[in-house]
Design a protein around this motif. Structure first.
Motif, PDB file in Angstrom:
ATOM      1  N   ALA A  92      27.572  31.142  45.634  1.00 34.91           N
ATOM      2  CA  ALA A  92      28.958  31.441  45.241  1.00 34.91           C
ATOM      3  C   ALA A  92      29.811  30.202  45.472  1.00 34.91           C
ATOM      4  O   ALA A  92      29.807  29.619  46.559  1.00 34.91           O
ATOM      5  CB  ALA A  92      29.490  32.611  46.059  1.00 34.91           C
TER       6      ALA A  92
ATOM      7  N   LEU B 256      33.719  28.373  44.959  1.00 36.27           N
ATOM      8  CA  LEU B 256      35.140  28.395  44.645  1.00 36.27           C
ATOM      9  C   LEU B 256      35.651  26.961  44.669  1.00 36.27           C
ATOM     10  O   LEU B 256      35.187  26.140  45.466  1.00 36.27           O
ATOM     11  CB  LEU B 256      35.934  29.204  45.689  1.00 36.27           C
ATOM     12  CG  LEU B 256      35.608  30.689  45.875  1.00 36.27           C
ATOM     13  CD1 LEU B 256      36.463  31.266  46.995  1.00 36.27           C
ATOM     14  CD2 LEU B 256      35.834  31.473  44.580  1.00 36.27           C
TER      15      LEU B 256
ATOM     16  N   VAL C 115      42.807  29.621  44.873  1.00 40.65           N
ATOM     17  CA  VAL C 115      41.587  29.479  44.081  1.00 40.65           C
ATOM     18  C   VAL C 115      41.933  29.026  42.662  1.00 40.65           C
ATOM     19  O   VAL C 115      42.799  29.610  42.005  1.00 40.65           O
ATOM     20  CB  VAL C 115      40.799  30.805  44.030  1.00 40.65           C
ATOM     21  CG1 VAL C 115      39.546  30.648  43.173  1.00 40.65           C
ATOM     22  CG2 VAL C 115      40.426  31.271  45.435  1.00 40.65           C
TER      23      VAL C 115
ATOM     24  N   ALA D 142      36.262  30.050  40.008  1.00 33.92           N
ATOM     25  CA  ALA D 142      35.245  30.875  40.673  1.00 33.92           C
ATOM     26  C   ALA D 142      34.065  31.024  39.725  1.00 33.92           C
ATOM     27  O   ALA D 142      34.237  31.406  38.560  1.00 33.92           O
ATOM     28  CB  ALA D 142      35.823  32.243  41.029  1.00 33.92           C
TER      29      ALA D 142
ATOM     30  N   ALA E  72      30.344  33.838  42.641  1.00 32.26           N
ATOM     31  CA  ALA E  72      31.521  34.190  43.445  1.00 32.26           C
ATOM     32  C   ALA E  72      32.116  35.512  42.974  1.00 32.26           C
ATOM     33  O   ALA E  72      32.584  36.325  43.791  1.00 32.26           O
ATOM     34  CB  ALA E  72      32.562  33.082  43.374  1.00 32.26           C
ATOM     35  N   GLU E  73      32.082  35.745  41.668  1.00 29.49           N
ATOM     36  CA  GLU E  73      32.551  37.037  41.138  1.00 29.49           C
ATOM     37  C   GLU E  73      31.737  38.178  41.743  1.00 29.49           C
ATOM     38  O   GLU E  73      32.285  39.213  42.144  1.00 29.49           O
ATOM     39  CB  GLU E  73      32.413  37.071  39.607  1.00 29.49           C
ATOM     40  CG  GLU E  73      33.345  36.140  38.858  1.00 29.49           C
ATOM     41  CD  GLU E  73      33.128  36.226  37.346  1.00 29.49           C
ATOM     42  OE1 GLU E  73      34.098  36.545  36.636  1.00 29.49           O
ATOM     43  OE2 GLU E  73      31.994  35.990  36.886  1.00 29.49           O
TER      44      GLU E  73
ATOM     45  N   ALA F  40      36.512  36.621  37.580  1.00 27.88           N
ATOM     46  CA  ALA F  40      37.152  35.326  37.827  1.00 27.88           C
ATOM     47  C   ALA F  40      38.643  35.378  37.511  1.00 27.88           C
ATOM     48  O   ALA F  40      39.458  34.744  38.192  1.00 27.88           O
ATOM     49  CB  ALA F  40      36.464  34.243  36.990  1.00 27.88           C
TER      50      ALA F  40
ATOM     51  N   ILE G   7      40.348  36.623  40.484  1.00 23.17           N
ATOM     52  CA  ILE G   7      40.207  35.755  41.657  1.00 23.17           C
ATOM     53  C   ILE G   7      41.103  34.525  41.551  1.00 23.17           C
ATOM     54  O   ILE G   7      41.797  34.155  42.497  1.00 23.17           O
ATOM     55  CB  ILE G   7      38.735  35.321  41.832  1.00 23.17           C
ATOM     56  CG1 ILE G   7      37.858  36.540  42.161  1.00 23.17           C
ATOM     57  CG2 ILE G   7      38.597  34.261  42.910  1.00 23.17           C
ATOM     58  CD1 ILE G   7      36.368  36.241  42.177  1.00 23.17           C
TER      59      ILE G   7
END
Length: 348
Positions: free
Chosen positions: A16, A18, A26, A29, A33-34, A41, A44
């Motif tokens: 993941a 960022l 952020v 992403a 990471a999602e 994303a 995020i």
């Protein structure tokens, strides 16, 4: 072309990733990471990292250090709480140039099950070593106490003035107090007689006792698994272990708004208890909505004489763990502000 290649590489990473600015906002992403944050994303990006997690075991402000030092930093034991679920992570933060700005590249890798198990076993071994040390010291203290008390009694008989007996009584009372403390430190050394027993009946007794202790000022919710079979146990010892944990939670919550404890039971298949695979186990969760356990106490919480509660003796959790250990079970704890969960596993 380079930008497209970078995006392809980032999007196909299983780690993941960022990309954040100096305010920890952020800006990118990747798909991993999602998945980690259970959000797209779009949701995020442009949010501060602190809005994506409920709690972090590390000071998030430290993540911006690489921008000043120019050096990467790694923490291999980080817990982020997302949707009430703790994620154990290894986090690496590096300074990068992105779209002509100095940014932070944050890589988050989930700690593997084997590594997590190794950490649990190491922690359990340290706890056992600390308890053996304390028990050894307790025995050394206990031995001369009998002599001290006997000498005070003999002295009392030979005193020329009966009024002086007040002082020998103080010696005897303090020797008895110390002996009682040492007996609690040593705790039960052997399990009692085990018989099949209904775990829910024991929990109901505990609930009633804690209700009386806190004058019914704390709501205690129950969520029982009706399929849970009777378990071979010493009912009195399991009741004491549960009472120590639930009572602790009750006292911590007394002055809190909307205090609540939830006691949940479930049947678990293939549970891992101190590195041993257990085909079938009972899982008891004791969850409270209190302030959480301070981070500096979490690793030593089950050590004798360690307490996070004002007026606490620091023996309740140590005794609880000793009793559960004697039933070949284990106690886990997860805590952050607003939620603490003690999880007990007992083989069936």
């Amino acid at each position: 072309m380079d930008s497209e290649l970078n995006n392809i590489i980032l999007n196909h990473q299983v780690t993941a990733i960022l990309i954040m600015n100096e305010s920890l906002q952020v800006k990118y992403a990747n798909p991993a990471a999602e998945q980690l944050f259970s959000q797209s994303a779009k949701r995020i990006v442009d949010n501060p990292l602190s809005h994506l997690i409920q709690h972090a075991s590390m000071d998030l402000a430290l993540l911006s250090q690489p921008l000043q030092s120019g050096q990467s930093i790694t923490d291999s034991d980080v817990t982020f709480v997302v949707d009430n679920k703790p994620l154990m992570l290894e986090v690496t933060v590096s300074p990068i140039s992105w779209n002509r700005e100095l940014m932070l590249l944050v890589e988050m890798r989930k700690i593997g099950q084997q590594r997590r198990l190794s950490q649990e076993l190491n922690q359990h071994a340290q706890q056992q070593a600390a308890k053996l040390l304390v028990r050894g010291l307790a025995h050394e203290i206990k031995n001369p106490l009998g002599g001290l008390r006997g000498a005070a009694q003999l002295l009392e008989r030979t005193l020329p003035d009966p009024n002086l007996a007040e002082y020998t009584q103080i010696i005897i009372e303090q020797a008895d107090r110390l002996r009682a403390l040492v007996d609690r430190l040593l705790g039960p050394q052997k399990p009692g007689k085990k018989r099949p027993a209904n775990l829910h009946l024991i929990i109901e007794k505990v609930r009633q006792l804690v209700d009386l202790e806190v004058n019914q000022s704390v709501s205690i919710e129950r969520d029982y698994d009706p399929s849970l079979p009777d378990i071979l146990m010493d009912s009195d010892q399991i009741e004491q272990a549960l009472l120590n944990i639930v009572s602790n939670a009750g006292h911590i919550l007394i002055n809190q708004a909307n205090p609540q404890i939830t006691i949940r039971t479930r049947t678990v298949h293939q549970a891992n208890i101190h590195g041993q695979r257990c085909k079938l186990a009972a899982r008891i969760e004791i969850i409270d909505n209190g302030p959480g356990i301070p981070g500096e106490l979490q690793d030593t919480l089950f050590y004798p004489m360690v307490s996070g509660r004002e007026g606490g003796t620091g023996l309740g959790l140590s005794i609880a763990q000793n009793l559960i250990d004697q039933h070949q079970g284990k106690i886990d704890v997860e805590s952050w502000p607003g939620r603490t969960t003690f999880t007990i596993y007992l083989p069936i």
